[in-house]
Design a protein around this motif. Structure first.
Motif, PDB file in Angstrom:
ATOM      1  N   ARG A 187      63.532 -62.796  45.129  1.00  0.00           N
ATOM      2  CA  ARG A 187      63.393 -62.634  46.376  1.00  0.00           C
ATOM      3  C   ARG A 187      64.526 -63.639  46.992  1.00  0.00           C
ATOM      4  O   ARG A 187      65.143 -63.371  48.115  1.00  0.00           O
ATOM      5  N   ARG A 188      64.652 -64.599  46.570  1.00  0.00           N
ATOM      6  CA  ARG A 188      65.926 -65.675  47.120  1.00  0.00           C
ATOM      7  C   ARG A 188      67.168 -64.855  46.843  1.00  0.00           C
ATOM      8  O   ARG A 188      67.903 -64.991  47.816  1.00  0.00           O
ATOM      9  N   GLU A 193      71.540 -61.995  49.381  1.00  0.00           N
ATOM     10  CA  GLU A 193      72.231 -60.920  49.521  1.00  0.00           C
ATOM     11  C   GLU A 193      72.341 -60.171  50.984  1.00  0.00           C
ATOM     12  O   GLU A 193      73.518 -59.806  51.397  1.00  0.00           O
ATOM     13  N   GLU A 194      70.981 -60.576  51.653  1.00  0.00           N
ATOM     14  CA  GLU A 194      71.064 -59.955  52.896  1.00  0.00           C
ATOM     15  C   GLU A 194      71.721 -61.084  53.825  1.00  0.00           C
ATOM     16  O   GLU A 194      72.510 -60.486  55.015  1.00  0.00           O
ATOM     17  N   LEU A 195      71.816 -62.298  53.724  1.00  0.00           N
ATOM     18  CA  LEU A 195      72.655 -63.115  54.461  1.00  0.00           C
ATOM     19  C   LEU A 195      73.833 -62.825  54.236  1.00  0.00           C
ATOM     20  O   LEU A 195      74.879 -63.030  55.464  1.00  0.00           O
ATOM     21  N   ALA A 196      74.456 -62.462  53.112  1.00  0.00           N
ATOM     22  CA  ALA A 196      75.908 -62.238  52.735  1.00  0.00           C
ATOM     23  C   ALA A 196      76.561 -61.027  53.541  1.00  0.00           C
ATOM     24  O   ALA A 196      77.490 -60.823  54.172  1.00  0.00           O
ATOM     25  N   ARG A 197      75.529 -59.879  53.560  1.00  0.00           N
ATOM     26  CA  ARG A 197      75.647 -58.981  54.248  1.00  0.00           C
ATOM     27  C   ARG A 197      75.691 -58.846  55.766  1.00  0.00           C
ATOM     28  O   ARG A 197      76.627 -58.531  56.372  1.00  0.00           O
ATOM     29  N   ILE A 198      74.939 -59.754  56.218  1.00  0.00           N
ATOM     30  CA  ILE A 198      75.039 -60.005  57.788  1.00  0.00           C
ATOM     31  C   ILE A 198      76.202 -60.714  58.145  1.00  0.00           C
ATOM     32  O   ILE A 198      76.870 -60.664  59.392  1.00  0.00           O
ATOM     33  N   GLU A 199      76.471 -61.844  57.172  1.00  0.00           N
ATOM     34  CA  GLU A 199      77.857 -62.591  57.255  1.00  0.00           C
ATOM     35  C   GLU A 199      78.954 -61.471  57.386  1.00  0.00           C
ATOM     36  O   GLU A 199      80.051 -61.797  58.245  1.00  0.00           O
TER      37      GLU A 199
END
Length: 287
Positions: A187-188, A193-199
């Motif tokens: 999950r972490r 990965e979600e934070l990297a995609r958002i960035e």
């Protein structure tokens, strides 16, 4: 106006006139044109009321005409009696005519009052019926809203119960601690990965905004350069011109030539004035 507003009733009368006073056709046409304001049942009720109202008006006019004819006949008979010399009979006839006229007036007033009372009672009944229909419709809408709210509440409760049962089943069938740690790690990783995609999306949006800003600044610079060049050309070709109002009163070259010709009729010393000739384009010289 049969419980309708004056503009709506006038619109209905115009439709009736177009339909040649045919109440069968006017219902269809009025339902097509006024369906947004009234239902078909309301239009049929109003058409029936209008037909009854027109029938009463026709009866009223016929009764008034008949009464006027009878009165004219009685007056003619009375005049004939007077002319024949029977003054007493004529007076009695006039008194009887006056009494009859008065009785007819009273009867007409009574009928008119009865018609007005019936009309008022009918209008009140129609209004009460309309209010009852509106109240029933409101109650029906309220009941439908209550039913929808109850169904939505039951669905939410059912979903909440299913979610609670699923969580309970997950707790009961939970794997060992090592599997929980592995799931937490996954999950972490997914969150990272979600934070990297958002960035990455944020960087892309910033790059698009920067390119748009540069393009806008380039357009603004081109526009300023164009205005500057136009100003330079205007200053280059703009020359001051001295105004000479007296020039309007001075003779032209052709006028001077005509004056010299008049002074020298034989044109011995006349010279051809310098005048501009209109050029002929090459494409029309052969014509």
């Amino acid at each position: 106006t049969g419980g309708w507003d004056e503009p709506d009733h006038k619109h209905f009368k115009k439709i009736l006139a177009r339909c040649a006073q045919d109440y069968g056709r006017v219902v269809e046409v009025a339902a097509a044109e006024m369906g947004a304001l009234f239902s078909r049942t309301d239009i049929i009720s109003h058409a029936r009321w209008d037909a009854e109202h027109e029938d009463l008006l026709i009866r009223k006019r016929v009764a008034i005409q008949r009464w006027r004819g009878e009165r004219a006949q009685r007056e003619a008979d009375a005049r004939e009696c007077v002319e024949a010399g029977s003054v007493r009979e004529a007076q009695a006839e006039r008194r009887a005519c006056a009494v009859s006229t008065l009785q007819e007036r009273h009867e007409q007033k009574r009928r008119l009052e009865e018609w007005r009372v019936q009309k008022r009672e009918k209008a009140e009944a129609e209004q009460a019926e309309c209010e009852a229909r509106k109240l029933a419709k409101q109650q029906q809408l309220l009941q439908q809203r209550r039913e929808k709210a109850a169904a939505l509440k039951a669905l939410q409760e059912q979903q909440a119960a299913a979610e609670a049962a699923r969580e309970m089943s997950q707790r009961e069938n939970a794997p060992p601690l090592a599997f929980n740690l592995q799931s937490a790690t996954s999950r972490r990783k997914q969150n990272a990965e979600e934070l990297a995609r958002i960035e990455k999306l944020r960087q892309r949006d910033m790059e698009i905004a920067r390119s748009r800003r540069l393009a806008s600044e380039g357009k603004r610079e081109k526009l300023n350069e164009r205005v500057r060049r136009q100003e330079q050309l205007r200053k280059q070709f703009e020359k001051p011109v001295e105004r000479d109002p007296s020039r309007l009163l001075q003779p032209t070259a052709s006028m001077k030539h005509r004056a010299s010709a008049e002074a020298d009729p034989e044109r011995l010393f006349a010279e051809r004035p310098a005048m501009w000739a209109r050029a002929t384009p090459g494409w029309c010289k052969g014509r």
